[in-house]
Structures are given as structure tokens and as C-alpha cells.
Write an enzyme that holds these catalytic residues in place. Structure first.
Site, PDB file in Angstrom:
ATOM      1  N   SER A  50      39.909  32.002  29.646  1.00 35.90           N
ATOM      2  CA  SER A  50      40.734  32.890  28.744  1.00 35.90           C
ATOM      3  C   SER A  50      41.914  32.706  28.138  1.00 35.90           C
ATOM      4  O   SER A  50      41.978  31.528  28.769  1.00 35.90           O
ATOM      5  CB  SER A  50      40.929  34.314  30.022  1.00 35.90           C
ATOM      6  OG  SER A  50      42.126  33.758  30.637  1.00 35.90           O
ATOM      7  N   ASP A  82      36.487  33.804  27.294  1.00 37.70           N
ATOM      8  CA  ASP A  82      35.726  34.609  27.743  1.00 37.70           C
ATOM      9  C   ASP A  82      36.866  35.667  26.801  1.00 37.70           C
ATOM     10  O   ASP A  82      38.560  35.221  26.796  1.00 37.70           O
ATOM     11  CB  ASP A  82      36.031  34.298  29.233  1.00 37.70           C
ATOM     12  CG  ASP A  82      35.730  35.691  29.652  1.00 37.70           C
ATOM     13  OD1 ASP A  82      34.855  36.595  29.314  1.00 37.70           O
ATOM     14  OD2 ASP A  82      36.281  35.895  30.804  1.00 37.70           O
ATOM     15  N   HIS A  83      36.490  36.629  26.755  1.00 36.71           N
ATOM     16  CA  HIS A  83      37.057  37.920  25.461  1.00 36.71           C
ATOM     17  C   HIS A  83      37.945  37.054  24.730  1.00 36.71           C
ATOM     18  O   HIS A  83      39.203  37.286  24.854  1.00 36.71           O
ATOM     19  CB  HIS A  83      37.970  38.548  26.609  1.00 36.71           C
ATOM     20  CG  HIS A  83      37.202  39.499  28.082  1.00 36.71           C
ATOM     21  ND1 HIS A  83      36.522  40.258  27.276  1.00 36.71           N
ATOM     22  CD2 HIS A  83      36.884  39.224  28.847  1.00 36.71           C
ATOM     23  CE1 HIS A  83      35.544  41.239  28.846  1.00 36.71           C
ATOM     24  NE2 HIS A  83      36.430  40.157  30.213  1.00 36.71           N
ATOM     25  N   HIS A 180      36.142  45.714  35.531  1.00 38.44           N
ATOM     26  CA  HIS A 180      37.398  44.201  36.079  1.00 38.44           C
ATOM     27  C   HIS A 180      37.858  44.001  37.075  1.00 38.44           C
ATOM     28  O   HIS A 180      39.118  45.534  37.569  1.00 38.44           O
ATOM     29  CB  HIS A 180      38.281  43.665  34.667  1.00 38.44           C
ATOM     30  CG  HIS A 180      37.325  42.817  33.609  1.00 38.44           C
ATOM     31  ND1 HIS A 180      37.228  43.716  32.284  1.00 38.44           N
ATOM     32  CD2 HIS A 180      36.217  41.906  33.470  1.00 38.44           C
ATOM     33  CE1 HIS A 180      36.536  43.018  31.345  1.00 38.44           C
ATOM     34  NE2 HIS A 180      35.497  41.850  32.614  1.00 38.44           N
ATOM     35  N   GLY A 181      38.943  43.817  37.366  1.00 40.50           N
ATOM     36  CA  GLY A 181      40.001  43.451  38.806  1.00 40.50           C
ATOM     37  C   GLY A 181      39.160  44.082  40.241  1.00 40.50           C
ATOM     38  O   GLY A 181      37.312  43.690  40.248  1.00 40.50           O
ATOM     39  N   ALA A 213      31.877  41.433  37.755  1.00 37.77           N
ATOM     40  CA  ALA A 213      30.814  41.859  38.420  1.00 37.77           C
ATOM     41  C   ALA A 213      30.993  40.959  39.646  1.00 37.77           C
ATOM     42  O   ALA A 213      30.308  40.476  40.269  1.00 37.77           O
ATOM     43  CB  ALA A 213      29.265  40.800  37.740  1.00 37.77           C
ATOM     44  N   SER A 214      32.382  41.299  39.667  1.00 35.80           N
ATOM     45  CA  SER A 214      32.803  40.472  41.105  1.00 35.80           C
ATOM     46  C   SER A 214      32.197  40.771  42.540  1.00 35.80           C
ATOM     47  O   SER A 214      32.224  42.744  41.984  1.00 35.80           O
ATOM     48  CB  SER A 214      34.168  40.419  40.784  1.00 35.80           C
ATOM     49  OG  SER A 214      34.402  38.863  40.453  1.00 35.80           O
TER      50      SER A 214
HETATM   51  P1  13P Z   1      35.737  40.054  37.519  1.00 36.52           P
HETATM   52  O1  13P Z   1      37.277  40.644  37.646  1.00 36.52           O
HETATM   53  O2  13P Z   1      35.493  41.127  38.213  1.00 36.52           O
HETATM   54  O3  13P Z   1      35.256  39.013  38.246  1.00 36.52           O
HETATM   55  O4  13P Z   1      35.018  40.195  36.282  1.00 36.52           O
HETATM   56  C1  13P Z   1      34.776  39.155  35.633  1.00 36.52           C
HETATM   57  C2  13P Z   1      34.526  38.729  33.998  1.00 36.52           C
HETATM   58  O5  13P Z   1      34.414  39.786  34.149  1.00 36.52           O
HETATM   59  C3  13P Z   1      35.616  37.448  33.443  1.00 36.52           C
HETATM   60  O6  13P Z   1      35.362  37.753  32.150  1.00 36.52           O
HETATM   61  O1  G3H Z   2      38.204  39.460  32.340  1.00 35.41           O
HETATM   62  C1  G3H Z   2      39.202  39.184  32.420  1.00 35.41           C
HETATM   63  C2  G3H Z   2      38.941  37.855  33.321  1.00 35.41           C
HETATM   64  O2  G3H Z   2      39.063  37.936  34.748  1.00 35.41           O
HETATM   65  C3  G3H Z   2      40.432  36.885  32.539  1.00 35.41           C
HETATM   66  O3  G3H Z   2      41.761  37.032  33.224  1.00 35.41           O
HETATM   67  O4  G3H Z   2      43.782  36.997  31.196  1.00 35.41           O
HETATM   68  O5  G3H Z   2      44.021  37.420  33.192  1.00 35.41           O
HETATM   69  O6  G3H Z   2      42.491  34.708  32.988  1.00 35.41           O
HETATM   70  P1  G3H Z   2      43.023  36.467  32.120  1.00 35.41           P
HETATM   71 ZN    ZN Z   3      35.260  39.749  31.249  1.00 34.98          ZN
END
Ligand code: 13P
Ligand code: G3H
Ligand code: ZN
Length: 309
Positions: A50, A82-83, A180-181, A213-214
Site C-alpha cells: 500500500s 494495493d489501492h 477492510h479491517g 477478505a480476512s
Molecule cells: P483485510 O483488512 O480484510 O485484510 O483486507 C485487506 C485488503 O483488502 C487489502 O487491499
Molecule cells: O486495504 C488496505 C490495506 O489493508 C492496507 O492498509 O494502508 O494501512 O497499509 P494500510
Molecule cells: Zn483493499
């Protein structure tokens, strides 16, 4: 083998109905744990970074450590942003050697999302890099993007088809009820598999991505809480649901929270059980083992990507 794009692994996942784990990395222990678990399972894997991770660990360190993991293993590994919040961040990652980037235009309206995604796709494809885009809004917090639960919007299957056709993106992140989270559901966990099926009907050949998806592994939350943590009422996506997602059309499953919990649970345990320990290798080593175990379980028992390398 060198870093790869996600093209071939996604083609295989669509044909053979399994998902590939995309795990967030922030430091050496995460990288080692994830790639060792994937290597032992002979599974392809996506390491994702990220903007926050780049700020924390610095680009050069992350790239060099990922290169080291590539040398130490013998599986397809993709390095993914990511993102990605904007074109500049995507470009920086493409120019630095990432094989895949996400442009997260979900904070914009449809037309703006199309425009920024197209711009990233054009640049990425000219450099042989693939692009993940997002349509629909996840509840919760996405990096810099805050989306209240009331605003959560599922992906519209018809819009999804138009979006992919107009942008040329290589894969699409969708909203079907995850967030997320560590606090994903107030009541029972529920994913809109009906919407996923409609999206797959419209886009049978486009790899679909599931963020947030955790599973928020209950044993890890408990280990945190038993050792001084305070994470009450956490709830994630049960393994069975993620397995179903992989079998019914999701190609990439994003996991960050579970690995954070794994690391924190072991660090807390060592600190509590062995207060005299002050060698970081003792607690970071235990954390690395727990992350590896967590990843191995997902790859083998949930995503079913073992032996697909
Ligand atoms: P989690 O917070 O469910 O692990 O998701 C992570 C995620 O989507 C990272 O892009
Ligand atoms: O979807 C977000 C990821 O969990 C990354 O989180 O921006 O705190 O690294 P972060
Ligand atoms: Zn994400």
C-alpha cells in the site's frame, strides 16, 4: 523465475476455479513468511504494497527484499500496488519494477473512475504491467478513503461490464459485502454471492478481486486479547465463504488484517510469557512463524491454490 504479472495465474484460476492470495507486506518478516509458505505449497502468490507501506518501509527496501524472496523461491510471484490513490503513485510503482498496480477510483463517480483508470491502463500496458481497478464501495476504511457503512454500495453487474470494456483494466475489484479491517459484520457474516454470479455472467473472462477478505481468525484475536490486547467483537469472512468465493469466480483474495493479527498475537504472547526477552529475533521469529502458518492454511485449505504454481 523473475517477478511475473498476474496474467497467467489469473487465467489458470478462472479455468480451474481457485483463488490466489494477495497478501500485504510491510517488512522483511511478512515477505519471508508469505513467500516461504507459498513456495512450500507450490502456489503462485501476490505480494501487495500500500502507499502506507511504501511510506513506512521505503520503496528501495521493499523492492530489494522482494527481489531476494524471488531468488529464494521457485514459484510465480507478482508485486502489486494495493489501492493506488492516483496516477502518479501508479506510475512510480510501474517505473520501479512492480508487475501489477491497482488504481482505486472507487472514491470518484463512474465517469471520473473510468477516466483515471483508462489513464493508468494506458501507461501500465505500455510498460507490460497489468492493472486492477475498483467499482463499487466497500464499507469501512480503505487507506486514505473513508466510506461510511451507510454509503456502502455493491457493484452493479451491468456497470461492471461497461467499466471493464471502456477502461481495458485487467482485473476488477468488486463490492459484495466485505470491508477492510477487523470489524466486518455486526450480525452474521453475509456476502452477496448472487451479485458475484451476475458479475461473472457479464464478465466471464475478467479476473474478479475480493478486498477486505480476512477471516479475522478467532484464535488470533483471542491470543491477542489473552495477552493484553483489546480487540473486542472482531468478526471477518468465514473460511467457507472465501472458499465458495474462490470456487465461484473470485481470482484474487486480499488479506492484510489476518497477518497483522498473527504478528501482534505472537509478539504479545512472547512479551507476556517471557518478560525477560529483549532479543527482537525471539518475538519477530515467533511472529514470522505464525504469519507463515496463517498463509499456509489459506493457500492450501481455503483458496485451493496449492500445487498450481
Ligand atoms: P483485510 O483488512 O480484510 O485484510 O483486507 C485487506 C485488503 O483488502 C487489502 O487491499
Ligand atoms: O486495504 C488496505 C490495506 O489493508 C492496507 O492498509 O494502508 O494501512 O497499509 P494500510
Ligand atoms: Zn483493499
Amino acid at each position: 523465475m523473475p517477478l511475473v504479472t498476474t496474467k497467467e495465474m489469473f487465467e489458470k484460476s478462472i479455468k480451474e476455479h481457485f483463488a490466489i492470495g494477495a497478501f500485504n507486506i510491510n517488512n522483511m518478516e511478512f515477505i519471508q513468511a508469505i513467500t516461504e509458505a507459498a513456495d512450500e505449497a507450490k502456489s503462485p502468490v501476490i505480494l501487495q504494497v500500500s502507499s502506507g507501506a511504501i511510506k513506512y518501509a521505503k520503496m528501495n527496501y521493499l523492492i530489494k527484499m522482494v527481489e531476494a524472496a524471488v531468488k529464494e523461491t521457485n514459484i510465480p510471484i507478482a508485486l502489486h500496488l494495493d489501492h493506488g490513490p492516483d496516477f502518479e503513485t501508479c506510475k512510480m510503482c510501474i517505473d520501479s519494477g512492480f508487475t501489477s498496480v491497482m488504481i482505486d477510483g472507487s472514491k470518484y463517480d463512474f465517469e471520473e473512475n473510468v477516466a483515471i483508470t483508462k489513464k493508468v491502463v494506458e501507461y501500465a500496458h505500455s510498460k507490460g504491467v497489468v492493472v486492477e481497478a475498483e467499482l463499487g464501495k466497500l464499507a469501512g476504511v480503505e487507506d486514505d478513503v473513508n466510506v461510511s457503512e451507510d454509503d456502502a454500495r455493491y457493484t452493479d453487474p451491468d456497470q461492471a461490464k461497461e467499466f471493464v470494456e471502456r477502461t481495458g483494466c485487467d482485473s476488477l475489484a468488486i463490492a459484495i459485502g466485505t470491508s477492510h479491517g477487523a470489524y466486518k459484520f455486526k450480525g452474521d457474516a453475509k456476502l452477496r454471492f448472487d451479485i458475484l454470479a451476475k458479475i461473472k455472467e457479464q464478465l466471464p473472462d475478467t479476473p474478479i478481486v475480493l478486498h477486505g477478505a480476512s477471516s479475522v481468525v478467532p484464535e488470533l484475536v483471542e491470543m491477542c486479547n489473552q495477552n493484553g490486547g483489546d480487540i473486542p467483537g472482531a468478526k471477518g469472512c468465514p473460511d467457507e465463504m472465501l472458499k465458495q468465493a474462490g470456487e465461484t469466480g473470485v481470482s484474487k483474495i486480499n488479506v492484510d488484517t489476518d497477518l497483522r493479527l498473527a504478528m501482534t498475537a505472537q509478539v504479545r504472547r512472547v512479551f507476556k510469557e517471557e518478560p525477560s526477552v529483549f532479543d527482537p529475533r525471539k518475538y519477530l521469529g515467533a511472529a514470522r512463524d505464525e504469519i507463515k502458518k496463517t498463509v499456509a492454511h489459506k493457500i492450501t485449505d481455503v483458496f485451493c491454490s496449492a500445487n498450481k504454481a
